[in-house]
Structures are given as C-alpha cells and as structure tokens.
Write a protein that holds these residues in place. Structure first.
Motif, PDB file in Angstrom:
ATOM      1  N   ALA A   8      -9.722  -3.675  -2.668  1.00  0.00           N
ATOM      2  CA  ALA A   8      -9.982  -3.321  -1.271  1.00  0.00           C
ATOM      3  C   ALA A   8      -9.292  -4.276  -0.304  1.00  0.00           C
ATOM      4  O   ALA A   8      -8.934  -3.894   0.813  1.00  0.00           O
ATOM      5  CB  ALA A   8     -11.487  -3.302  -1.009  1.00  0.00           C
ATOM      6  N   TYR A  32      -8.015   5.912  -8.262  1.00  0.00           N
ATOM      7  CA  TYR A  32      -7.410   5.390  -7.030  1.00  0.00           C
ATOM      8  C   TYR A  32      -8.477   5.020  -6.007  1.00  0.00           C
ATOM      9  O   TYR A  32      -8.361   3.994  -5.313  1.00  0.00           O
ATOM     10  CB  TYR A  32      -6.447   6.418  -6.438  1.00  0.00           C
ATOM     11  CG  TYR A  32      -6.013   6.061  -5.031  1.00  0.00           C
ATOM     12  CD1 TYR A  32      -5.128   5.011  -4.809  1.00  0.00           C
ATOM     13  CD2 TYR A  32      -6.508   6.764  -3.934  1.00  0.00           C
ATOM     14  CE1 TYR A  32      -4.743   4.665  -3.518  1.00  0.00           C
ATOM     15  CE2 TYR A  32      -6.134   6.423  -2.653  1.00  0.00           C
ATOM     16  CZ  TYR A  32      -5.250   5.373  -2.450  1.00  0.00           C
ATOM     17  OH  TYR A  32      -4.881   5.025  -1.173  1.00  0.00           O
ATOM     18  N   THR A  42       2.162   1.922  -3.384  1.00  0.00           N
ATOM     19  CA  THR A  42       1.110   2.445  -4.261  1.00  0.00           C
ATOM     20  C   THR A  42       0.931   3.940  -4.044  1.00  0.00           C
ATOM     21  O   THR A  42       0.850   4.729  -5.001  1.00  0.00           O
ATOM     22  CB  THR A  42      -0.223   1.720  -3.991  1.00  0.00           C
ATOM     23  OG1 THR A  42      -0.059   0.323  -4.233  1.00  0.00           O
ATOM     24  CG2 THR A  42      -1.323   2.262  -4.887  1.00  0.00           C
ATOM     25  N   MET A  43       0.859   4.345  -2.786  1.00  0.00           N
ATOM     26  CA  MET A  43       0.684   5.762  -2.465  1.00  0.00           C
ATOM     27  C   MET A  43       1.892   6.574  -2.902  1.00  0.00           C
ATOM     28  O   MET A  43       1.753   7.682  -3.443  1.00  0.00           O
ATOM     29  CB  MET A  43       0.447   5.938  -0.966  1.00  0.00           C
ATOM     30  CG  MET A  43      -0.867   5.370  -0.470  1.00  0.00           C
ATOM     31  SD  MET A  43      -1.121   5.672   1.297  1.00  0.00           S
ATOM     32  CE  MET A  43      -2.760   4.961   1.524  1.00  0.00           C
ATOM     33  N   PHE A  84      -5.932  -3.095   1.178  1.00  0.00           N
ATOM     34  CA  PHE A  84      -6.014  -2.099   2.235  1.00  0.00           C
ATOM     35  C   PHE A  84      -6.632  -2.687   3.497  1.00  0.00           C
ATOM     36  O   PHE A  84      -6.266  -2.305   4.601  1.00  0.00           O
ATOM     37  CB  PHE A  84      -6.820  -0.892   1.746  1.00  0.00           C
ATOM     38  CG  PHE A  84      -6.173  -0.178   0.601  1.00  0.00           C
ATOM     39  CD1 PHE A  84      -5.353   0.910   0.834  1.00  0.00           C
ATOM     40  CD2 PHE A  84      -6.354  -0.598  -0.710  1.00  0.00           C
ATOM     41  CE1 PHE A  84      -4.731   1.583  -0.212  1.00  0.00           C
ATOM     42  CE2 PHE A  84      -5.741   0.060  -1.757  1.00  0.00           C
ATOM     43  CZ  PHE A  84      -4.923   1.156  -1.511  1.00  0.00           C
ATOM     44  N   GLN A 131      -8.918   1.507  -4.323  1.00  0.00           N
ATOM     45  CA  GLN A 131      -8.852   1.316  -2.875  1.00  0.00           C
ATOM     46  C   GLN A 131     -10.141   0.742  -2.296  1.00  0.00           C
ATOM     47  O   GLN A 131     -10.114  -0.126  -1.423  1.00  0.00           O
ATOM     48  CB  GLN A 131      -8.536   2.649  -2.186  1.00  0.00           C
ATOM     49  CG  GLN A 131      -8.494   2.552  -0.662  1.00  0.00           C
ATOM     50  CD  GLN A 131      -8.350   3.904  -0.020  1.00  0.00           C
ATOM     51  OE1 GLN A 131      -8.574   4.933  -0.651  1.00  0.00           O
ATOM     52  NE2 GLN A 131      -7.973   3.928   1.245  1.00  0.00           N
ATOM     53  N   VAL A 180       0.831  -1.199   0.000  1.00  0.00           N
ATOM     54  CA  VAL A 180       0.000   0.000   0.000  1.00  0.00           C
ATOM     55  C   VAL A 180       0.864   1.247   0.000  1.00  0.00           C
ATOM     56  O   VAL A 180       0.587   2.229  -0.696  1.00  0.00           O
ATOM     57  CB  VAL A 180      -0.954  -0.008   1.210  1.00  0.00           C
ATOM     58  CG1 VAL A 180      -1.739   1.296   1.278  1.00  0.00           C
ATOM     59  CG2 VAL A 180      -1.905  -1.195   1.135  1.00  0.00           C
ATOM     60  N   GLY A 210      -1.315   8.805   3.084  1.00  0.00           N
ATOM     61  CA  GLY A 210      -2.680   8.971   2.585  1.00  0.00           C
ATOM     62  C   GLY A 210      -3.099  10.424   2.524  1.00  0.00           C
ATOM     63  O   GLY A 210      -3.689  10.875   1.536  1.00  0.00           O
TER      64      GLY A 210
END
Length: 411
Positions: free
Chosen positions: A235, A226, A174-175, A238, A230, A171, A333
């Motif tokens: 999902a 995105y 990805t961010m 996350f 997410q 994650v 985030g």
C-alpha cells in the motif's frame, strides 16, 4: 471512478463557490466528518452540486419517457446516452462518500468494486439480451478510451502548461504489466481458434468457451491478488504516488453524506441507470438499421463515453495542474479494472445465465489492443510526459476509431 471525488476536490478551487450548499453543515464533527443535513433538500443539493455534468440530469426523465413511448431509436439512444453520463458521475460521488466511512482498506475495495459500475450495468443488460458483440466491443472500447484517449488528452493538455511533466512510473508499470497480462488472455483464445480452424477446418465453440472461462477465472484471481498488493502488502507504493500527485491528507474533503443516505442513493441511482441502459441497448438494433453505423463502432467508440465522461474531463483538468499521478491513476486504473475484473466477470456471468460470452475477439480487435498497450507502455516507462506523446496517443485512437467506423458487424 476509483478516485473520482478526490479528483473533483482537486478541481474545486477553480470552481470557486459555485458548489456551495447552504443546507450542508460546514462544521466539522469530532470524528472529522461533515455530514449533509437530514433534510431532503440539503441532501438533494449536495448530490446535484457534486459535479458540473449534473446539468445533464434533465435528460434522465426525457430518455425514460421516449423509451417508454417507443419513439425514434435515434432519439431513444441519444437521450438515454446523455442521461447516463451524469448518473455515472453521481454513482462515483456516492461511492466515494460511502468509502470515507469504512476505512482505507474497505474503502479501497469498495471503490475497486464499483469503479466501473455503469459499464457493468450496461454490459449486464446487453448480455442478458444476447448482445455479445456489444458487450465485447464496449469492454474493448473502454480499455482503449482510457489508455489512448484519456491518457493522451492528459499528456497533451498537461504538456501545453508544462514543458515536461514527471510522475512515478512504479505504479504505472505495475498497472501496465497487468494490462499486458490481460492482452495475452485475449491473444490466446484467438490463436487457439485460428489453430483449430487450420487443423481440420472445423471450429469447436465449446472448446473456445472452455478456454475463455478458465482464463476468466485466472484473471479474476489475479485481480484479487492485485487488490491485496494495492491495499495491503504494498500500500505504501500507492500512498506515495498519491502524495506525489498532490493528494495529501490536508486536501481530502470530509464526507458530506451519511452511510444510510449513501446506501439509499446508491440503490436508487443504480436502478435508474438500469432503466436507461435497458432502453439504450434496446434501441441499438434499430439505430444500426436507420443510421448504417455498425454495432462494433457503437460499442467500441460511443458506449465507453457514457460511463466515464465526467471522470475523464476531471482527469484532464488535474493533469493541467501538474498532478499526473492522479491522471495516470484514472486512465490506467480504470482500464485495468475493466480488463482484469469486468470482462472476465461477464464471461463467468454469461456461463451462469447461458450466454456464450467468451474472451475470443477477432484478429483485428486483438491486434488493436496489443498495439495500444504496447504504445502506452512505451510512453510511460520513462516517468516523463509531454504534449507530443499525448498527440501520438490521440492520433492512434483516432486511427482506430476510423478503422472501426468501416468495420463490419458480422466479423
């Protein structure tokens, strides 16, 4: 702010019974939701005891009064600055309460939309007054404070309790990849402007605005994709990250506020934040004149503290509890929302209201963002953290703050 209440729940054990609210029903209903009593006193106690920073709410009436009386700009800025901090915490709490009633997908979308509501309100007020420099600096400053200051504090203080902390880097990567895309969207307008000035010595501001607005539309589309990634198609990635961070279903607290109460509270808090933000922005010019601080320093270093102070502190607390997934989720985030949603949204809003808001930042500002994202990506790519990595991120942020302290506003 996206997972503010969940973070607060993680800290609740350490706060003991300080947040007990006698007027809030402790009985779980058949739907698994605990709602605050209908009495205004019970609702008020629930709101006031939602965060430890709510003690700063005493500055809300003080800030509004000194602003209405046109008092010293230093006093107006300081009091309204302190007033917005607890209001931001309340806004995050109420948003989380509302999200609990609408299901995981809509709740996630609601949190993503209102995740940085205070920054949005302050920036919209500044944009409507033509303070383009303040808006750009606050957006850049919010990104830098999240990926350097907050993440650095999480690594540093978490590392003081644990020799090495582990987290899933899927994650996080990805961010950080999306952050790299956002950085490219700022590099391109800067390179475009530099090329124009070198070719014939003239600068076509309308062309720069055109590039910025087109890029902003692309960034907004990427942000929507995105959210689908997410909340829908991936999902599970996350959800697994939340579980690894110690956020399982047993730790989730039921809702304390009903939907009507949450909506009313959300509206009232937003209105109060708008009033305080209006006085805050109006005092900046006089503050610059009286103190000698540049607008860039105020927007880039001071204003980012306003919207996320409570959340940042809580992120550090959960990092000391070895819940690095939550801490990293807050830092990366929030910065990603600002880069992919707030900044391009403000460009489009400026287009609508006739303000020349663009994605063009100075060469120095663009270089600072590029270096910051590069360093952050290097720290999280191995899925491990320690206190030295935190010290390096903090050191980078302090160096940037010192540089912008001397950076002129007219650049």
């Amino acid at each position: 702010m996206t997972i503010m209440l969940r973070l607060l729940a993680s800290v609740a054990d350490g706060l003991g019974s300080a947040n007990a609210t006698p007027n809030v029903s402790r009985r779980t209903t058949t739907t698994g939701v605990r709602l605050a009593g209908l009495r205004p006193v019970g609702i008020l106690k629930t709101l006031l005891t939602s965060s430890y920073v709510n003690i700063l709410l005493v500055f809300v009436p003080a800030g509004i009064i000194v602003g209405a009386l046109h008092a010293s700009p230093v006093a107006v800025f300081t009091l309204n600055f302190l007033a917005i901090v607890p209001l931001a915490a309340l806004l995050g709490f109420v948003t989380e309460e509302l999200a609990k009633h609408v299901g995981q997908t809509i709740g996630g979308l609601l949190n993503a939309t209102f995740g940085n509501a205070v920054e949005l309100i302050v920036s919209v007020v500044a944009l409507s007054k033509g303070e383009i420099l303040i808006v750009q600096a606050s957006m850049l400053g919010s990104i830098l404070s999240n990926i350097l200051l907050v993440l650095g504090c999480c690594f540093l203080f978490g590392g003081l309790y644990y020799q090495e902390q582990h987290f899933s880097n899927i994650v996080a990567q990805t961010m950080s990849s999306l952050m790299a895309l956002a950085t490219a969207s700022l590099l391109i307008p800067a390179a475009f402007r530099s090329t124009l000035s070198q070719s014939d010595g003239s600068i076509d501001e309308s062309a720069i605005l055109g590039v910025s607005r087109g890029s902003a539309l692309v960034l907004l589309a990427i942000y929507v994709l995105y959210l689908i990634f997410q909340l829908k198609t991936h999902a599970q990635l996350f959800n697994e990250a939340d579980g690894a961070g110690g956020l399982d279903e047993e730790e989730e607290h039921p809702a304390l506020l009903s939907v009507p109460v949450s909506l009313v509270a959300l509206t009232l808090i937003t209105l109060v934040v708008s009033v305080c933000a209006d006085y805050l922005v109006d005092s900046i010019d006089s503050l610059v004149t009286s103190t000698g601080m540049s607008k860039t320093f105020i927007g880039l270093i001071l204003l980012p503290i306003v919207g996320n102070a409570a959340e940042h502190v809580t992120a550090v607390v959960v990092a000391t509890k070895n819940k690095m997934e939550l801490a990293i989720g807050v830092a990366l985030g929030s910065s990603m929302q600002i880069a992919l949603f707030l900044t391009p949204f403000l460009v489009i809003l400026g287009w609508i209201i006739g303000q020349p808001m663009s994605l063009f930042f100075s060469t120095f500002e663009t270089a600072v963002l590029f270096v910051s994202v590069f360093i952050t990506n290097a720290q999280i790519q191995d899925g491990l953290s320690n206190w030295l990595e935190g010290a390096m991120l903090l050191g980078t942020y302090i160096i940037i703050a010192i540089a912008f302290l001397y950076y002129p506003s007219n650049m």
